[in-house]
Design a protein around this motif. Structure first.
Motif, PDB file in Angstrom:
ATOM      1  N   ALA A 239       0.830  -1.204   0.000  1.00 51.13           N
ATOM      2  CA  ALA A 239       0.000   0.000   0.000  1.00 51.13           C
ATOM      3  C   ALA A 239       0.863   1.251   0.000  1.00 51.13           C
ATOM      4  N   LEU A 240       1.988   1.219   0.673  1.00 52.24           N
ATOM      5  CA  LEU A 240       2.883   2.377   0.734  1.00 52.24           C
ATOM      6  C   LEU A 240       3.855   2.435  -0.440  1.00 52.24           C
ATOM      7  N   GLY A 241       3.831   1.409  -1.289  1.00 55.06           N
ATOM      8  CA  GLY A 241       4.759   1.322  -2.408  1.00 55.06           C
ATOM      9  C   GLY A 241       4.421   2.231  -3.577  1.00 55.06           C
ATOM     10  N   ASP A 242       3.286   2.889  -3.511  1.00 49.93           N
ATOM     11  CA  ASP A 242       2.891   3.823  -4.565  1.00 49.93           C
ATOM     12  C   ASP A 242       3.220   5.238  -4.088  1.00 49.93           C
ATOM     13  N   PRO A 243       3.893   6.043  -4.905  1.00 47.84           N
ATOM     14  CA  PRO A 243       4.283   7.388  -4.463  1.00 47.84           C
ATOM     15  C   PRO A 243       3.108   8.268  -4.042  1.00 47.84           C
ATOM     16  N   VAL A 244       1.976   8.176  -4.738  1.00 49.81           N
ATOM     17  CA  VAL A 244       0.818   8.995  -4.360  1.00 49.81           C
ATOM     18  C   VAL A 244       0.286   8.552  -3.005  1.00 49.81           C
ATOM     19  N   ARG A 245       0.189   7.242  -2.797  1.00 52.27           N
ATOM     20  CA  ARG A 245      -0.294   6.741  -1.494  1.00 52.27           C
ATOM     21  C   ARG A 245       0.672   7.113  -0.386  1.00 52.27           C
ATOM     22  N   LEU A 246       1.954   7.033  -0.646  1.00 56.30           N
ATOM     23  CA  LEU A 246       2.941   7.403   0.370  1.00 56.30           C
ATOM     24  C   LEU A 246       2.813   8.889   0.717  1.00 56.30           C
ATOM     25  N   ARG A 247       2.600   9.729  -0.287  1.00 55.58           N
ATOM     26  CA  ARG A 247       2.413  11.161  -0.025  1.00 55.58           C
ATOM     27  C   ARG A 247       1.141  11.404   0.780  1.00 55.58           C
TER      28      ARG A 247
ATOM     29  N   SER B  17      -6.542  13.243  -9.846  1.00 57.77           N
ATOM     30  CA  SER B  17      -7.941  13.649  -9.705  1.00 57.77           C
ATOM     31  C   SER B  17      -8.520  13.207  -8.362  1.00 57.77           C
ATOM     32  N   GLN B  18      -9.618  13.839  -7.963  1.00 58.71           N
ATOM     33  CA  GLN B  18     -10.275  13.492  -6.696  1.00 58.71           C
ATOM     34  C   GLN B  18     -10.681  12.017  -6.644  1.00 58.71           C
ATOM     35  N   PRO B  19     -11.253  11.436  -7.720  1.00 66.21           N
ATOM     36  CA  PRO B  19     -11.575  10.003  -7.655  1.00 66.21           C
ATOM     37  C   PRO B  19     -10.336   9.132  -7.422  1.00 66.21           C
ATOM     38  N   THR B  20      -9.201   9.543  -7.996  1.00 62.31           N
ATOM     39  CA  THR B  20      -7.962   8.785  -7.805  1.00 62.31           C
ATOM     40  C   THR B  20      -7.468   8.926  -6.371  1.00 62.31           C
ATOM     41  N   VAL B  21      -7.594  10.117  -5.785  1.00 57.35           N
ATOM     42  CA  VAL B  21      -7.245  10.313  -4.374  1.00 57.35           C
ATOM     43  C   VAL B  21      -8.096   9.390  -3.510  1.00 57.35           C
ATOM     44  N   SER B  22      -9.390   9.354  -3.778  1.00 50.46           N
ATOM     45  CA  SER B  22     -10.295   8.485  -3.004  1.00 50.46           C
ATOM     46  C   SER B  22      -9.900   7.029  -3.131  1.00 50.46           C
ATOM     47  N   HIS B  23      -9.517   6.614  -4.334  1.00 48.98           N
ATOM     48  CA  HIS B  23      -9.071   5.230  -4.558  1.00 48.98           C
ATOM     49  C   HIS B  23      -7.834   4.919  -3.709  1.00 48.98           C
ATOM     50  N   HIS B  24      -6.871   5.828  -3.727  1.00 49.23           N
ATOM     51  CA  HIS B  24      -5.638   5.600  -2.969  1.00 49.23           C
ATOM     52  C   HIS B  24      -5.900   5.608  -1.462  1.00 49.23           C
ATOM     53  N   LEU B  25      -6.758   6.493  -0.985  1.00 52.15           N
ATOM     54  CA  LEU B  25      -7.093   6.512   0.440  1.00 52.15           C
ATOM     55  C   LEU B  25      -7.785   5.218   0.846  1.00 52.15           C
TER      56      LEU B  25
ATOM     57  N   ALA C 297      -5.568  -1.506   3.884  1.00 52.65           N
ATOM     58  CA  ALA C 297      -4.330  -2.097   4.398  1.00 52.65           C
ATOM     59  C   ALA C 297      -4.179  -1.894   5.903  1.00 52.65           C
ATOM     60  N   GLY C 298      -5.129  -1.180   6.517  1.00 53.58           N
ATOM     61  CA  GLY C 298      -5.079  -0.959   7.953  1.00 53.58           C
ATOM     62  C   GLY C 298      -4.201   0.197   8.367  1.00 53.58           C
ATOM     63  N   LEU C 299      -3.774   1.003   7.405  1.00 47.98           N
ATOM     64  CA  LEU C 299      -2.868   2.101   7.709  1.00 47.98           C
ATOM     65  C   LEU C 299      -3.593   3.388   8.083  1.00 47.98           C
ATOM     66  N   LEU C 300      -4.829   3.532   7.651  1.00 48.16           N
ATOM     67  CA  LEU C 300      -5.634   4.707   7.975  1.00 48.16           C
ATOM     68  C   LEU C 300      -6.991   4.269   8.515  1.00 48.16           C
TER      69      LEU C 300
END
Length: 120
Positions: free
Chosen positions: A40-48, A72-80, A86-89
């Protein structure tokens, strides 16, 4: 090709996941659970996004405050959602906004996993 579906990880499960890597070899189950977090943290956007939530004042952030990561906002929602799965948030809806939080136990567990056993 078969895709293995792992159950969602709750923050408590992440916190209790695994001993420091230098303590003993991980079991297959511990390795699976740990890999979900690191994947889950291996993607730069998710890590940010994870970093933005973790470092936000008060330990939580409204999605409206952290969504400027170049997608985009939908992509942010997907990453969140991936980080949450993954239990990180963890998240809480307040009116029209969703607030995300990194549980302190999750950060402590991830730090302990990468700490040499017996060191402070």
């Amino acid at each position: 090709m078969t895709t293995k579906v792992l159950p969602l990880l709750e923050p408590e499960a992440v916190a209790a996941c695994c001993p420091p890597l230098s303590e003993r070899p991980l079991t297959a189950e511990e390795a699976e659970r740990t890999a979900v977090m690191f994947k889950a943290l291996g993607d730069p956007v998710r890590l940010r996004l994870f970093s933005a939530v973790a470092s936000h004042e008060g330990g939580e952030a409204c999605v409206c405050d952290i969504s400027d990561v170049g997608v985009s906002q939908p992509t942010v929602s997907h990453h969140l959602k991936k980080l949450k799965d993954a239990g990180l948030l963890s998240s809480e809806r307040r009116g029209t906004w969703v607030y995300y939080r990194v549980e302190p136990a999750v950060l402590a567990a991830m730090g302990a996993l990468l700490t040499r056993a017996g060191s402070a």
